[in-house]
Design an enzyme around this catalytic site. Structure first.
Site, PDB file in Angstrom:
ATOM      1  N   ASP A  62       0.826  -1.203   0.000  1.00  0.00           N
ATOM      2  CA  ASP A  62       0.000   0.000   0.000  1.00  0.00           C
ATOM      3  C   ASP A  62       0.869   1.265   0.000  1.00  0.00           C
ATOM      4  OD1 ASP A  62      -2.819   0.979   0.445  1.00  0.00           O
ATOM      5  OD2 ASP A  62      -1.877   1.920   2.180  1.00  0.00           O
ATOM      6  N   GLU A 110      14.287 -15.719   0.163  1.00  0.00           N
ATOM      7  CA  GLU A 110      14.614 -16.860   1.024  1.00  0.00           C
ATOM      8  C   GLU A 110      13.579 -17.977   0.867  1.00  0.00           C
ATOM      9  OE1 GLU A 110      15.009 -15.739   5.136  1.00  0.00           O
ATOM     10  OE2 GLU A 110      16.213 -13.983   4.583  1.00  0.00           O
TER      11      GLU A 110
HETATM   12  C1  GLC Z   1      -4.146   3.016  -0.710  1.00  0.00           C
HETATM   13  C2  GLC Z   1      -5.398   2.173  -0.609  1.00  0.00           C
HETATM   14  C3  GLC Z   1      -6.514   3.046  -0.171  1.00  0.00           C
HETATM   15  C4  GLC Z   1      -6.172   3.630   1.179  1.00  0.00           C
HETATM   16  C5  GLC Z   1      -4.853   4.371   1.136  1.00  0.00           C
HETATM   17  C6  GLC Z   1      -4.335   4.680   2.506  1.00  0.00           C
HETATM   18  O1  GLC Z   1      -4.190   3.936  -1.716  1.00  0.00           O
HETATM   19  O2  GLC Z   1      -5.632   1.535  -1.837  1.00  0.00           O
HETATM   20  O3  GLC Z   1      -7.727   2.341  -0.104  1.00  0.00           O
HETATM   21  O4  GLC Z   1      -7.184   4.504   1.567  1.00  0.00           O
HETATM   22  O5  GLC Z   1      -3.865   3.609   0.526  1.00  0.00           O
HETATM   23  O6  GLC Z   1      -3.908   3.518   3.144  1.00  0.00           O
END
Ligand code: GLC
Length: 556
Positions: free
Chosen positions: A216, A267
């Site tokens: 993310d 790993e």
């Molecule tokens: C990313 C995710 C989104 C979230 C953001 C903050 O873009 O896809 O859904 O709100 O990160 O974590």
């Protein structure tokens, strides 16, 4: 020949180290997929129960959006504990059962890792709040003194992605940085404890048999907060962010973190995979996808493009070139949990003003609430054509739950039911992302259309009755059966990661994959002649030897 094409097929496909290169990956937003315990939230046993559905759909892997304990300030992307399951969604045993069921159906499992920020309920953040200014506990996050004579002004005027300021004040007067919601304090990745903690988490899930990770906001972890902090106006004046000099987006040092992760991934046998969610300039995406880094990065170009032959061709060409240059395979995505569903995007007159917005200005397409202008039939027709084109491309295709049912964005969600912080932090001007996160319809009737016995946590529209899985299974021409057939054929046709463009009218894209599989899409307003060959599948009915507008056909 590409690297993958040279590999002999391993006897056990689950052991293939290259499985990800051309995988069809299905994204599950767990709280909206299937609710086994009837509490209104989808859960892990709900996913396990639907493994036969996923197997029949024909996907190679499942990517789970966060299922960790969370107060849901941002749909689960505010994580309280990275090595546990939200008790409302199940237990670690349920996770193991789900992983085993997926694996025995030949489906890989990818989980979401949220390393830029934790939730404000994470043990470390609670400890930081309980500890004094300058303490080791605070240095895991980004605390600063305020500005102004009494420190009552934030350290800078930066805005958070969800709207409002990016700094929040704590009772002793200090401020902490949150690029997203205030409930999502940013980690300080210069702190070795933070680095070690995430290695532990990656190992924890890898040891449990997870095959890969979706990272993310992968482009935000490294930060240079040397004072004085630049103002928003100064940052905006710096332009496209191509030099890696922005204080938090896409800094070059971020790749040092991923190089460390790659050593850990390697790993394992097969090595664990990763895909970066990095909203960066296309020319810088390859760094995230390098084999020494995460290995793959999302390409959101098609997702942001209109249904247009010229634009699609430019994007496909550029991304295949880039993938070849980095050694990664390309990724393709038309819908996910952050954007208006593609059946709806393609049915709107054109991108409505104010509907495109994102992290550092390029990125997410939010719902403009433009339901009255929506041409549902046209949108779905084009969505099927675009999906089929995408599924014929070299590289991996990411699908989002519900697109296989042809679901539209749900625009009519009462304000009181909306959950997304983008809605709440923008005085409701931005409708937010709830419209693509409404729980799936599995049956035409029954409570919450078969999602669960306890209702749905976002209201489902009446039209879900006719789009339910149970209905579509009976109908040979349904979008569900269309996806099943497309994925089945894709699985059979997989060959080297190559594509050859064939001559076609300007509004048509026609290409051939090794082995003779052809895909042709008509983006124009007039029917065109089909090329020679046997039609394998089409996104809409064909008109004799003609390919109608807004239609894709595959031929052998
Ligand atoms: C990313 C995710 C989104 C979230 C953001 C903050 O873009 O896809 O859904 O709100 O990160 O974590």
């Amino acid at each position: 020949m590409t690297a993958s094409a040279q590999q002999p097929f391993p006897a056990d496909p689950m052991r293939d180290p290259h499985w990800w290169r051309q995988a069809a990956v299905y994204q599950i937003y767990p709280r909206s997929f299937s609710d086994a315990n009837g509490d209104g939230l989808g859960d892990l046993p709900g996913i396990t129960a639907k493994v036969p559905y996923l197997a029949q759909l024909g996907v190679d892997a499942v990517w789970l959006s966060p299922f960790y304990p969370s107060a849901l300030a941002d749909g689960g992307y505010d994580v309280d504990d990275y090595r546990a399951v939200d008790p409302r969604l199940g237990s670690l045993d349920d996770f193991d059962d789900m992983a085993a069921a997926l694996h025995s159906a030949g489906i890989k499992l990818i989980v979401d890792i949220v390393p830029n920020h934790s939730s404000n309920r994470h043990a470390w953040f609670r400890e930081a709040l309980a500890s004094p200014k300058g303490s080791a506990a605070r240095s895991r996050y980004i605390f600063r003194d305020g500005t102004g004579p009494d420190g009552s002004l934030p350290p800078s005027d930066w805005q958070s992605v969800f709207g409002g300021g990016a700094w929040e004040r704590v009772p002793d007067g200090q401020w902490y940085l949150h690029l997203f919601a205030p409930e999502q304090p940013d980690f300080n990745w210069e702190n070795p404890e933070v680095r070690a903690e995430f290695l532990t988490t990656l190992r924890f899930w890898s040891d449990r048999g997870v095959d890969g990770f979706r990272i993310d906001v992968a482009h935000a972890l490294a930060k240079d907060l040397t004072e004085p902090l630049a103002t928003s106006a100064e940052l905006a004046a710096e332009g496209e962010g191509l030099d890696g000099a922005h204080p938090f987006w896409d800094r070059d040092e971020v790749h040092g973190i991923y190089a460390e992760w790659r050593e850990l991934f390697n790993e394992y046998n097969p090595p664990r995979t990763a895909v970066a969610e990095a909203w960066v300039h296309a020319s810088r995406r390859g760094r995230y996808a390098s084999p020494e880094g995460l290995g793959q990065a999302f390409n959101f170009d098609l997702l942001q493009a209109d249904f247009d032959a010229v634009r699609f061709r430019e994007i496909i060409t550029a991304n295949l070139e880039q993938a070849a240059a980095t050694g990664a395979s390309s990724t393709w995505v038309l819908s996910n949990h952050d954007v208006v569903r593609h059946a709806t995007r393609y049915g709107l007159p054109s991108a409505p003003a104010g509907s495109a917005k994102g992290q550092d200005g390029k990125g997410w397409v939010f719902s403009g609430g433009t339901e009255p202008d929506l041409d549902r039939g046209l949108g779905l027709r084009r969505a099927r054509a675009a999906t089929m084109l995408m599924l014929a491309l070299p590289g991996s295709a990411y699908l989002y739950q519900g697109e296989e049912l042809g679901l539209h964005e749900v625009a009519a969600i009462p304000d009181a039911d909306r959950q997304d912080p983008t809605f709440h932090r923008n005085a409701g001007v931005d409708k937010g992302r709830d419209g693509c996160r409404v729980p799936l319809p599995w049956t035409a009737d029954g409570p919450s259309f078969g999602f669960g016995t306890g209702g749905a946590h976002l209201p489902q529209p009446d039209e879900f009755a006719s789009t339910a899985v149970s209905e579509q299974e009976q109908d040979g021409s349904s979008t569900l059966n269309f996806y099943r057939r497309a994925l089945e054929l894709r699985g059979k046709q997989q060959t080297a990661e190559e594509l050859e463009w064939l001559e076609s009218p300007a509004a048509v894209l026609h290409f051939r994959r090794p082995g003779g599989w052809q895909s042709i899409t008509n983006f124009g307003a007039e029917a065109v002649e089909l090329p020679e060959g046997t039609v394998l599948h089409s996104s809409a009915g064909l008109d004799g030897g003609l390919l109608p507008p807004d239609t894709t056909a595959w031929l052998a």
